[in-house]
Design a protein around this motif. Structure first.
Motif, PDB file in Angstrom:
ATOM      1  N   VAL A 636     -30.503   0.410 -27.767  1.00 38.03           N
ATOM      2  CA  VAL A 636     -29.219   1.075 -27.958  1.00 38.03           C
ATOM      3  C   VAL A 636     -28.357   0.874 -26.717  1.00 38.03           C
ATOM      4  O   VAL A 636     -28.781   1.139 -25.599  1.00 38.03           O
ATOM      5  N   ASP A 637     -27.167   0.410 -26.972  1.00 41.66           N
ATOM      6  CA  ASP A 637     -26.238   0.136 -25.897  1.00 41.66           C
ATOM      7  C   ASP A 637     -25.169   1.209 -25.962  1.00 41.66           C
ATOM      8  O   ASP A 637     -24.411   1.286 -26.940  1.00 41.66           O
ATOM      9  N   HIS A 638     -25.134   2.024 -24.963  1.00 43.83           N
ATOM     10  CA  HIS A 638     -24.240   3.175 -25.063  1.00 43.83           C
ATOM     11  C   HIS A 638     -22.786   2.760 -25.202  1.00 43.83           C
ATOM     12  O   HIS A 638     -22.033   3.333 -25.969  1.00 43.83           O
ATOM     13  N   GLU A 639     -22.414   1.736 -24.476  1.00 44.74           N
ATOM     14  CA  GLU A 639     -21.020   1.318 -24.484  1.00 44.74           C
ATOM     15  C   GLU A 639     -20.607   0.911 -25.892  1.00 44.74           C
ATOM     16  O   GLU A 639     -19.554   1.281 -26.397  1.00 44.74           O
ATOM     17  N   ARG A 640     -21.496   0.187 -26.491  1.00 48.58           N
ATOM     18  CA  ARG A 640     -21.219  -0.292 -27.835  1.00 48.58           C
ATOM     19  C   ARG A 640     -21.162   0.885 -28.811  1.00 48.58           C
ATOM     20  O   ARG A 640     -20.268   0.979 -29.644  1.00 48.58           O
ATOM     21  N   LEU A 641     -22.112   1.757 -28.641  1.00 46.33           N
ATOM     22  CA  LEU A 641     -22.169   2.941 -29.484  1.00 46.33           C
ATOM     23  C   LEU A 641     -20.879   3.727 -29.351  1.00 46.33           C
ATOM     24  O   LEU A 641     -20.267   4.152 -30.330  1.00 46.33           O
ATOM     25  N   SER A 642     -20.474   3.881 -28.122  1.00 47.54           N
ATOM     26  CA  SER A 642     -19.279   4.662 -27.847  1.00 47.54           C
ATOM     27  C   SER A 642     -18.062   4.018 -28.491  1.00 47.54           C
ATOM     28  O   SER A 642     -17.225   4.688 -29.084  1.00 47.54           O
ATOM     29  N   LYS A 643     -17.989   2.698 -28.402  1.00 41.63           N
ATOM     30  CA  LYS A 643     -16.839   2.024 -28.992  1.00 41.63           C
ATOM     31  C   LYS A 643     -16.846   2.158 -30.510  1.00 41.63           C
ATOM     32  O   LYS A 643     -15.831   2.433 -31.125  1.00 41.63           O
ATOM     33  N   MET A 644     -18.004   1.956 -31.051  1.00 48.20           N
ATOM     34  CA  MET A 644     -18.107   2.005 -32.506  1.00 48.20           C
ATOM     35  C   MET A 644     -17.712   3.369 -33.033  1.00 48.20           C
ATOM     36  O   MET A 644     -17.130   3.501 -34.108  1.00 48.20           O
ATOM     37  N   LEU A 645     -18.080   4.387 -32.276  1.00 47.05           N
ATOM     38  CA  LEU A 645     -17.826   5.731 -32.767  1.00 47.05           C
ATOM     39  C   LEU A 645     -16.419   6.192 -32.474  1.00 47.05           C
ATOM     40  O   LEU A 645     -15.936   7.153 -33.050  1.00 47.05           O
ATOM     41  N   SER A 646     -15.760   5.518 -31.530  1.00 48.03           N
ATOM     42  CA  SER A 646     -14.414   5.976 -31.213  1.00 48.03           C
ATOM     43  C   SER A 646     -13.367   5.211 -32.020  1.00 48.03           C
ATOM     44  O   SER A 646     -12.190   5.399 -31.823  1.00 48.03           O
ATOM     45  N   LEU A 647     -13.828   4.390 -32.918  1.00 46.53           N
ATOM     46  CA  LEU A 647     -12.868   3.702 -33.764  1.00 46.53           C
ATOM     47  C   LEU A 647     -12.076   4.726 -34.574  1.00 46.53           C
ATOM     48  O   LEU A 647     -12.650   5.675 -35.092  1.00 46.53           O
ATOM     49  N   PRO A 648     -10.788   4.526 -34.666  1.00 44.00           N
ATOM     50  CA  PRO A 648     -10.021   5.438 -35.510  1.00 44.00           C
ATOM     51  C   PRO A 648     -10.481   5.297 -36.952  1.00 44.00           C
ATOM     52  O   PRO A 648     -10.993   4.248 -37.349  1.00 44.00           O
ATOM     53  N   GLU A 649     -10.282   6.338 -37.691  1.00 40.41           N
ATOM     54  CA  GLU A 649     -10.908   6.332 -39.010  1.00 40.41           C
ATOM     55  C   GLU A 649     -10.396   5.199 -39.890  1.00 40.41           C
ATOM     56  O   GLU A 649     -11.105   4.698 -40.732  1.00 40.41           O
ATOM     57  N   GLU A 650      -9.171   4.768 -39.651  1.00 37.34           N
ATOM     58  CA  GLU A 650      -8.665   3.674 -40.482  1.00 37.34           C
ATOM     59  C   GLU A 650      -9.427   2.385 -40.213  1.00 37.34           C
ATOM     60  O   GLU A 650      -9.521   1.520 -41.066  1.00 37.34           O
ATOM     61  N   LEU A 651      -9.919   2.288 -38.998  1.00 35.26           N
ATOM     62  CA  LEU A 651     -10.552   1.031 -38.624  1.00 35.26           C
ATOM     63  C   LEU A 651     -12.048   1.022 -38.853  1.00 35.26           C
ATOM     64  O   LEU A 651     -12.648  -0.028 -39.046  1.00 35.26           O
ATOM     65  N   ALA A 652     -12.626   2.201 -38.818  1.00 34.21           N
ATOM     66  CA  ALA A 652     -14.087   2.279 -38.843  1.00 34.21           C
ATOM     67  C   ALA A 652     -14.656   1.498 -40.011  1.00 34.21           C
ATOM     68  O   ALA A 652     -15.674   0.812 -39.892  1.00 34.21           O
ATOM     69  N   ARG A 653     -13.935   1.574 -41.100  1.00 34.68           N
ATOM     70  CA  ARG A 653     -14.433   0.963 -42.318  1.00 34.68           C
ATOM     71  C   ARG A 653     -14.575  -0.556 -42.185  1.00 34.68           C
ATOM     72  O   ARG A 653     -15.309  -1.196 -42.914  1.00 34.68           O
ATOM     73  N   MET A 654     -13.831  -1.100 -41.237  1.00 30.09           N
ATOM     74  CA  MET A 654     -13.906  -2.544 -41.076  1.00 30.09           C
ATOM     75  C   MET A 654     -15.187  -2.969 -40.403  1.00 30.09           C
ATOM     76  O   MET A 654     -15.598  -4.121 -40.485  1.00 30.09           O
ATOM     77  N   TYR A 655     -15.760  -2.077 -39.661  1.00 39.35           N
ATOM     78  CA  TYR A 655     -16.914  -2.469 -38.861  1.00 39.35           C
ATOM     79  C   TYR A 655     -18.233  -1.989 -39.429  1.00 39.35           C
ATOM     80  O   TYR A 655     -19.280  -2.466 -39.046  1.00 39.35           O
ATOM     81  N   ARG A 656     -18.125  -1.018 -40.245  1.00 41.29           N
ATOM     82  CA  ARG A 656     -19.377  -0.549 -40.815  1.00 41.29           C
ATOM     83  C   ARG A 656     -19.078   0.181 -42.105  1.00 41.29           C
ATOM     84  O   ARG A 656     -17.942   0.564 -42.368  1.00 41.29           O
ATOM     85  N   ASP A 657     -20.109   0.357 -42.884  1.00 40.34           N
ATOM     86  CA  ASP A 657     -19.983   1.129 -44.105  1.00 40.34           C
ATOM     87  C   ASP A 657     -20.491   2.535 -43.807  1.00 40.34           C
ATOM     88  O   ASP A 657     -21.113   2.774 -42.774  1.00 40.34           O
ATOM     89  N   ASP A 658     -20.213   3.461 -44.701  1.00 42.20           N
ATOM     90  CA  ASP A 658     -20.856   4.769 -44.577  1.00 42.20           C
ATOM     91  C   ASP A 658     -22.363   4.566 -44.503  1.00 42.20           C
ATOM     92  O   ASP A 658     -22.906   3.715 -45.216  1.00 42.20           O
TER      93      ASP A 658
END
Lengths: 678, 878
Positions: A636-658
């Motif tokens: 687990v890479d914290h930086e990556r985790l942090s970025k992934m989780l701080s994506l605005p909700e409009e964008l989150a969907r582009m990077y991952r699914d529910d």
């Protein structure tokens, strides 16, 4: 909130929507604060996509509005590759499993009743595109990722990036085979969609609007913030040891979900059957909105429980309803506070359920036969889907309810449900969520046993089935681009009446339906080549497994997990987590010569190992942490985790699914005891 | 019988310690073959063949009781006793515990000689290490108390520590305490020796016999039901260790014995290359949470970890404690600590990690005494892992208790009756022992409160007070406010405010005290135990006259301060009694008297259906209005004149306050300040409180807590039962002759003793000391238990102390004895003896000069209101 990341990747001027030639600017954002029409991505000017360089020459990238340009070899420090989400978008297509064949960069498609759901051209599967595409968002705040990203991108062949970029992370809809981008690009958008695929407003508005938000921001989340996001939906249930009735083969379960859609479309349920033995656990992945998954998550277990009930109990319940007495409780729910039940529809749902058991009573005239769990599961699934369909056809005088049942019917959901009773484990699966059994081998290593089959284009038998169910003439159109009728990724699902009803019926219902329904282009749209409905079924495939002592846990998860992690990794991570939690093998000195110093070293090592695990008290959370935050080394890479989780909700969907996960832990002792009994 | 026992002992001796268990098993099974029929009756049945049971049997038989049966469910000394680390340490926090340990030490020392059974007694001494200055202070306090009861000990430097034990790393130490006469001993062998000596004296011992339950008739033990038959008996002694709780509950009329077991771990190693000498001192490194002793050339080291593992919450009644799982991961912090202390042990080979359950009690003190519910049911259990150290002394005191009716020392702190049924919830016990076990080695600073098992009993005003900044302490499960933190005040975190010096609440309490003296304060004192005694005729008066030393035949409405004395004239209870009407009395006692006082009354009251005793503690909320303006507040609220003319001191009247009727208003405050106690039926509590606060606003009313109360009462020389006075203290010894009416026309309990004492003079006297050269800001604060020196001679110990904000000095209360210089015997203490002496109080080794006073400082009493106050209050009018 909009933002205009400039995608030169350098420490450039973030703030101004500087649109110098040769710069790709991604526009993503909502049209207006109040009425967001979803994500709008568009590409401005020509993009010097250096990465497109190594694309196969035949690629018609022009369509994307991006013209290839000879890339300058990266100097030192290497100029970050100019790459943009829009560039990626331009090649990919929306991929919600629900919908439409869409134009190349039509993004604000209000094709689903849930407005924001169709915007998912996000790259997935491998780390790099994610990294790179998240890059522009943070280009000022985070120079580091740029550096990180660059060498990585060089290491990967571009075609792969390209491929994955086009590959709908969701793998459900519209796209053809992810690794053959050409074919997709050759696909012409359906004319009906071209209209709302284009940005409806002047893009200048976006850029202007975005200016405000473009002040450099630090998007890093602290570890506690990350934890609070990850743990917001976590839920654990421990089966009480001394509940008096019987010893449960389940120790307990951990569940969690991480939204990518807003609102999340996944649902989960867990309940103990009170009138029969056993426990039900399920994950439900909705598409085209969360209405269907919500309804299924509330209702399915009741249908299953009722199907499992013996005749006398059904009679008893029916009599109780008849005479207004208190009902026997059927299910004990184990719910996270966020898992709600819709109060409004409960009366309607109850009536449908009651009709079901009344029919069951009528069918079974007393001779008490052993209830077959497999049959019960299949019946329950089919019945519920039937009821969903019927309710939508009949409608409801209450306009809210009427709209609700229609939304439920027009959206869809897959379901993966496990029923555990003693050593008998049944998994009923409809769609592409998966149940995975974690087996600990004698040497302590972990292996994964899949207990469900995905119902999608990757499953030969499903393809076969579909072809058999429809006339030969449709053999080519029924599954197109790995999707049902070129549209839907899962081949089995609840709801989705668009794939079930006849065209007449659809038209009739839509016409008589409320205006909201009529406004929705998606519902009105009839799938192409729609000749012999139904094309879709909710009938589950039921797998039976007899638990063994080495079967330690069961992971039920929606495809959001499985597309990020290999099943083997999933099982290994959960297995190590669970054993770490219990330090399964306590150290014993029995007979060996151990000095205090050696022991001390051993213990300190064990403790440091454990402390990383102890960050999560919930196996599902732990798994999500890995799924979202794993770097190329599998940690687990914290930086990556942090970025992934701080994506605005409009964008989150582009990077991952529910992502929704339930981890059920079995009690090996009890399972072993069952085994010994025989 | 004795023969059989010796055979067990003989086998056991073959190999030392717990190791030899298999051999003992063999012998035991051999013994089982010759099962003997149980006697059908006995005077005493003792349940439990551990060190406690055998010690009680030993002492009872020594004191001449012969008809004793000891039952053990498994084999003798097979429970916690078998696993005991075998360290006998006298450095305890309570004097009574020090005395018990000291007696045990002397007993075990001569036991081998007496019985011929080897006990492995070795005088090694022990060293208590201090890594911090606070720990050193704590050790110094213990040191000064050990010295005065004749146990040699000294504070030594780290250098000296290194000389005494060459393996120790002393670099992080600031000092240590050396107790040279502490010993190590094999506890199982001690128990067997005690059993064999008892057996020689006629005690019958049966192992493999379980007590199923105790038979009780009319609140009196009549017999014991075992798995091998019944035994009729008068006395039953529950020494069942960790099963004592369950055994107590198994009765038809349950006896609540609050204790709970936790897993306890210690490590055994193989011998060092150069084996440790058997005289190597035992090390206690409390800051590192470990103890270390030599064990067969290697070491034995265990500790009290921060995260204990409670077990047997559900009650798992198994015969002997099976060998529980070793848990190395759990032991890791202690192991690290051990290796830090003795780095050279790295290469030492592990032999075993022993896991044995130890019982702990809710307040870290052991449990002894007679059950309040069942006569003849005695308990000795809950040793908080000091069973070996206490075994001898505790057994002796309990035997005395049974034979004479009371022990020779005051053991109130250990008395079972300090607990009620409210402490017997399994959940409570489980949570509390998890806090208690780490406390074993935590620094014990003054005025700490338990954090777990709180908010059990609260007054209806709890939330209101809490919202106003109350900080709480707990007594007998009842939450009481300590003080009120003003909104703007930022107190230190709990951890940091633990200090032996001036605490951070000093200013807060000062302002509360000041308010009590100048305006009016309200203290929620609902926790006090409240009984009502009513009768149809004069029975209530009669029985109270017999039970209490003061004359209770007073006019209706009067309040009498009096004591409930025992035969020896000592206070069983100190209370105030209000005569509500001719036939009904309202009795107010200290909070922790709820069980004890009830038991005493029940025991001495005639079984008369016309006489009704009722516990009304829960029915009333008590508000104490303290201060010169209390009268104004009350009169404004009740439209009744409350001036001393209308409402004299020590007077009780039911009246209305605000809208509420039936409030018992008493003109007394427990502090010596003017004011009133309001006993309010609970449903009115919030109303009355709100009214009092809103009306009191113009008089400057504020909330106050028990710390203010404490300061006020100690500076006025008000002694509290349980702290200053106990069942060995007579009224004459604490200057309360006025509260005793020897000639009230009828006999009362303790009268003869008091008459005798009046004739002969008292041998100790409660005295007030005002510290002269004590710097409140810089010096260590007195607490309680500090030795008092008169002309350089030790004369007694303080019992309580507080800072007097009026005198601006520390005030200590304590007893002064007159020990004969030659024999150490107690001699008569006269007022002259007290007045003519130079006094010093020893606080952690520093002696502070003190002025002794036999009577309170008169200027502190401001009972009379000043004239201008009267006029001002009239101005406020209604």
């Amino acid at each position: 909130m909009g933002f205009a990341p400039r995608l030169d990747g350098g420490a450039g001027s973030w703030g101004a929507p500087l649109l110098a030639p040769g710069r790709a600017v991604l526009g993503c954002g909502s049209a207006s604060p109040a009425g967001r029409v979803g994500l709008v991505g568009f590409l401005v000017l020509s993009t010097p996509l250096s990465l497109l360089h190594s694309l196969p020459p035949s690629q018609p990238i022009h369509r994307a509005g991006a013209r290839p340009r000879p890339s300058s070899a990266p100097a030192s420090p290497p100029p970050p590759p100019l790459m943009s989400i829009s560039a990626l978008l331009s090649m990919g297509r929306c991929c919600c499993r629900c919908c439409c064949p869409r134009g190349l960069w039509m993004l604000s498609a209000p094709c689903c009743d849930d407005r924001r759901m169709c915007v998912c051209p996000g790259p997935r599967r491998i780390g790099i595109p994610v990294r790179s595409s998240s890059l522009p968002l943070f280009s000022d705040a985070m120079p580091a990722p740029t550096q990180l990203f660059f060498p990585l991108i060089r290491n990967c062949e571009l075609s792969r990036i390209y491929g994955t970029a086009c590959y709908c992370h969701h793998k459900h809809l519209c796209c053809s085979s992810p690794y053959v981008p050409q074919s997709r690009l050759r696909y012409t958008p359906h004319p009906a969609y071209a209209t709302f695929c284009r940005p409806k407003e002047n893009w200048w508005q976006y850029t202007q609007g975005r200016r405000y938000a473009s002040t450099p921001q630090k998007f890093y989340l602290t570890p506690p913030q990350v934890n609070s996001i990850l743990k917001a939906n976590e839920y654990s249930f421990k089966v009480p040891e001394f509940d008096g009735k019987n010893v449960s083969s389940i120790l307990g379960f951990d569940s969690n979900q991480l939204p990518a859609n807003a609102p999340i479309e996944d649902r989960r349920s867990a309940a103990t059957c009170l009138q029969t033995r056993g426990m039900l656990l399920g994950v439900f992945d909705g598409h085209a909105g969360c209405a269907c998954s919500q309804a299924v998550s509330e209702r399915l277990f009741y249908y299953i429980a009722v199907s499992l009930l013996p005749h006398e109990t059904l009679l008893e319940i029916e009599n109780a309803v008849e005479s207004g007495r208190a009902l026997l409780p059927i299910l004990q729910w184990h719910k996270h506070p966020n898992d709600y039940f819709s109060k409004e529809a409960s009366k309607l749902y109850f009536n449908s359920l009651r009709t079901y058991w009344q029919e069951l009573i009528d069918l079974n005239t007393g001779e008490s036969t052993d209830i077959d769990v497999k049959e019960a599961l299949i019946n329950a699934f089919k019945r519920l889907d039937n009821d969903i369909s019927l309710e939508a056809q009949v409608g409801d005088p209450n306009s809210f309810l009427n709209y609700l049942v229609l939304r439920v019917a027009f959206s869809g959901a897959t379901a993966c449900v496990a029923h555990v009773d003693g050593v008998d484990l049944h998994v009923a699966n409809t769609g592409d969520s998966r149940a995975m059994l974690g087996v600990q081998e004698e040497d302590g290593s972990w292996s994964a046993v899949t207990l469900s089959n995905d119902h999608n284009a990757q499953n030969e038998r499903e393809l076969e089935r579909l072809k058999l169910e429809h006339p030969k003439s449709e053999a080519k159109s029924v599954v197109k681009q790995d999707r049902l009728l070129g549209l839907l990724m899962p081949f089995r699902a609840f709801g989705d009446v668009k794939f079930k009803w006849s065209i007449d019926l659809q038209k009739r219902v839509i016409e008589s339906g409320p205006d909201q329904l009529n406004d929705n282009e998606y519902t009105k749209f009839i799938p192409p080549n729609y000749h012999t409905p139904p094309y879709l079924t909710a009938e589950p495939e039921v797998t039976y497994h007899r638990l063994r002592p080495q079967d330690k846990f069961l992971v039920l998860a929606t495809d959001g997990l499985w597309e990020t992690m290999h099943r083997q990794d999933v099982v290994r991570i959960v297995g190590e987590y669970l054993t770490g939690m219990h330090h399964q093998q306590p150290i014993a000195v029995g007979g060996y010569k151990v000095t205090l110093g050696q022991m001390h070293g051993l213990l300190t090592e064990r403790r440091t190992k454990m402390s990383s695990v102890f960050e999560d008290q919930n196996a599902a959370t732990h798994l999500i942490r890995h799924a979202v935050g794993n770097n190329e080394f599998g940690t687990v890479d914290h930086e990556r985790l942090s970025k992934m989780l701080s994506l605005p909700e409009e964008l989150a969907r582009m990077y991952r699914d529910d992502i929704t996960i339930i981890v059920v832990q079995f009690n090996s002792h009890v399972v072993g005891a069952y085994q010994n009994q025989e | 019988m004795f023969y059989r026992l010796l055979s067990i002992v003989g086998r056991q001796r073959a190999s030392p310690g717990w190791q030899n268990w298999s051999s003992a098993r063999n012998s035991a099974s051999a013994a089982e073959a010759r099962s003997m029929a149980l006697p059908t009756q006995a005077q005493v049945v003792i349940c439990g063949g551990g060190i406690m049971g055998t010690s009680v049997a030993y002492h009872l038989s020594k004191m001449g009781w012969k008809d004793i049966v000891l039952l053990e469910q498994g084999r003798l000394a097979a429970g916690s006793t078998r696993f005991c680390a075998g360290i006998l340490s006298t450095a305890r926090h309570l004097t009574i515990e020090q005395k018990m340990a000291d007696y045990s030490n002397k007993l075990y020392h001569q036991l081998e000689q007496e019985t011929g059974i080897q006990t492995g007694y070795t005088r090694t001494g022990s060293i208590f290490l201090a890594q911090t200055q606070d720990r050193l202070i704590s050790l110094k306090r213990i040191n000064s108390r050990l010295n005065v009861i004749g146990i040699p000990s000294e504070i030594i430097s780290p250098k000296k520590v290194a000389e005494l034990h060459h393996l120790l790393n002393v670099h992080d130490l600031v000092g240590a305490m050396h107790v040279p006469e502490d010993a190590v001993v094999s506890s199982a062998d001690v128990a067997l020796a005690l059993a064999s000596a008892a057996s020689q004296n006629g005690v019958q011992i049966y192992d493999r016999t379980s007590v199923l339950h105790v038979m009780v008739k009319k609140g009196q033990v009549t017999g014991v039901e075992t798995d091998k038959g019944q035994i009729e008996c008068q006395y039953f002694v529950n020494c069942a260790g960790q099963w004592a709780y369950e055994l107590g509950l198994s009765n038809e009329e349950p006896v609540s014995i609050p204790l709970h077991a936790c897993e306890h771990f210690y490590l055994l190693t193989r011998p060092l290359e150069t084996p440790l000498q058997s005289s190597t001192p035992t090390i206690v490194d409390a800051d590192g949470r470990i103890y270390i002793r030599n064990w067969q050339g290697g070491i034995l080291s265990g500790g009290f970890e921060k995260n204990p593992k409670p077990i047997f919450t559900e009650g798992k009644n198994q015969l002997e404690i099976q060998n529980l799982q070793e848990d190395w991961d759990h032991f890791e912090p202690l192991l690290s600590s051990l290796l830090r202390r003795m780095p050279e042990l790295e290469t030492l080979e592990i032999m075993k990690l022993v896991n044995c359950p130890e019982t702990f009690t809710p307040d870290m003190r052991c449990i002894m005494g007679e059950s309040p519910a069942v006569q003849g049911y005695f308990v000795l259990a809950g040793m908080n892992s000091a069973g070996l150290s206490f075994g001898g002394g505790a057994g002796k005191y309990l035997a005395e208790w049974m034979v004479h009716g009371y022990p020779s020392e005051n053991v109130w702190e250990l008395d079972l009756k300090r607990f009620g049924a409210l402490q017997s919830s399994r959940t409570f016990l489980r949570h509390r022992v998890m806090e208690v076990m780490p406390l074993m080695y935590d620094l014990k600073v003054p005025r700490w409160d338990f954090q777990t098992g709180r908010q059990l009993r609260t007054s209806p005003l709890y939330d209101r007070l809490d919202a106003q900044g109350a900080r709480w302490m707990e007594k007998h499960g009842f939450e009481r406010p300590k003080y009120f933190v003003p909104p703007d005040k930022d107190l230190l975190a709990l951890e940091q405010s633990k200090t032996f010096y001036k605490p951070d609440w000093f200013d807060i309490v000062e302002s509360e005290v000041k308010c009590c003296k100048e305006a009016v304060c309200v203290i929620d004192m609902s926790s006090f135990t409240k009984f009502e005694i009513t009768s149809t005729g004069d029975q209530a008066l009669e029985v109270l006259q017999y039970l209490f030393s003061n004359d209770l035949d007073v006019p209706v409405g009067h309040i009498v301060h009096t004591g409930m004395l025992n035969e020896g004239g000592g206070y069983e209870n100190d209370c105030s009694i209000a005569r509500l009407n001719k036939r009904s009395f309202f009795m107010i006692s200290p909070t922790d008297q709820q069980v004890h006082c009830w038991a005493w009354l029940k025991k001495h009251m005639p079984k008369d259906s016309n006489l009704l005793l009722e516990d009304v503690t829960w029915k009333y909320t008590a508000l104490n209005l303290i201060g010169p303006r209390a009268v104004d507040v009350l009169s404004e609220l009740s439209y009744a004149p409350m001036t001393p003319d209308h409402f004299p001191s020590l007077f009780c009247k039911e009246m209305s306050v605000g809208y509420a009727n039936g409030i018992r208003v008493m003109s007394m405050t427990h502090t010596g300040e003017p004011g009133f106690m309001l006993y309010i039926p609970i449903e009115y509590a919030l109303h009355v409180y709100n009214e009092v606060m809103s009306v009191g606003q113009k008089y400057g009313i504020r909330n106050a807590g028990y710390y203010a109360l404490r300061s006020l009462r100690i500076e006025k020389f008000f002694a509290f039962w349980g702290q200053d006075i106990n069942n060995l203290t007579t009224p004459l010894e604490c200057g309360r002759e006025s509260r005793v009416k020897l000639e009230k026309g009828m006999d009362f309990i303790g009268r003869d003793a008091l008459l005798l004492q009046k004739q002969n003079g008292v041998c100790k006297r409660l005295t007030m000391f005002i510290l002269d050269d004590h710097d409140t800001d810089l010096d260590l604060w007195p607490w309680w238990g500090e030795p008092i020196y008169r002309n350089g001679q030790y004369v007694g110990k303080t019992t309580s102390s507080a800072y007097s904000y009026s005198l601006e000095r520390h005030v200590c209360l304590g007893f002064v004895h007159n020990f004969s210089e030659d024999t150490g015997e107690e001699q008569v203490v006269t007022a002259d003896f007290i007045n003519r002496g130079e006094y010093e109080i020893d606080i952690a080794g520093y002696r502070f000069q003190a002025k002794a006073k036999l009577y309170p400082v008169a200027s502190l009493f401001t009972q009379k209101r000043r004239k201008d106050d009267m006029e001002l209050s009239d101005l406020h009018g209604k």
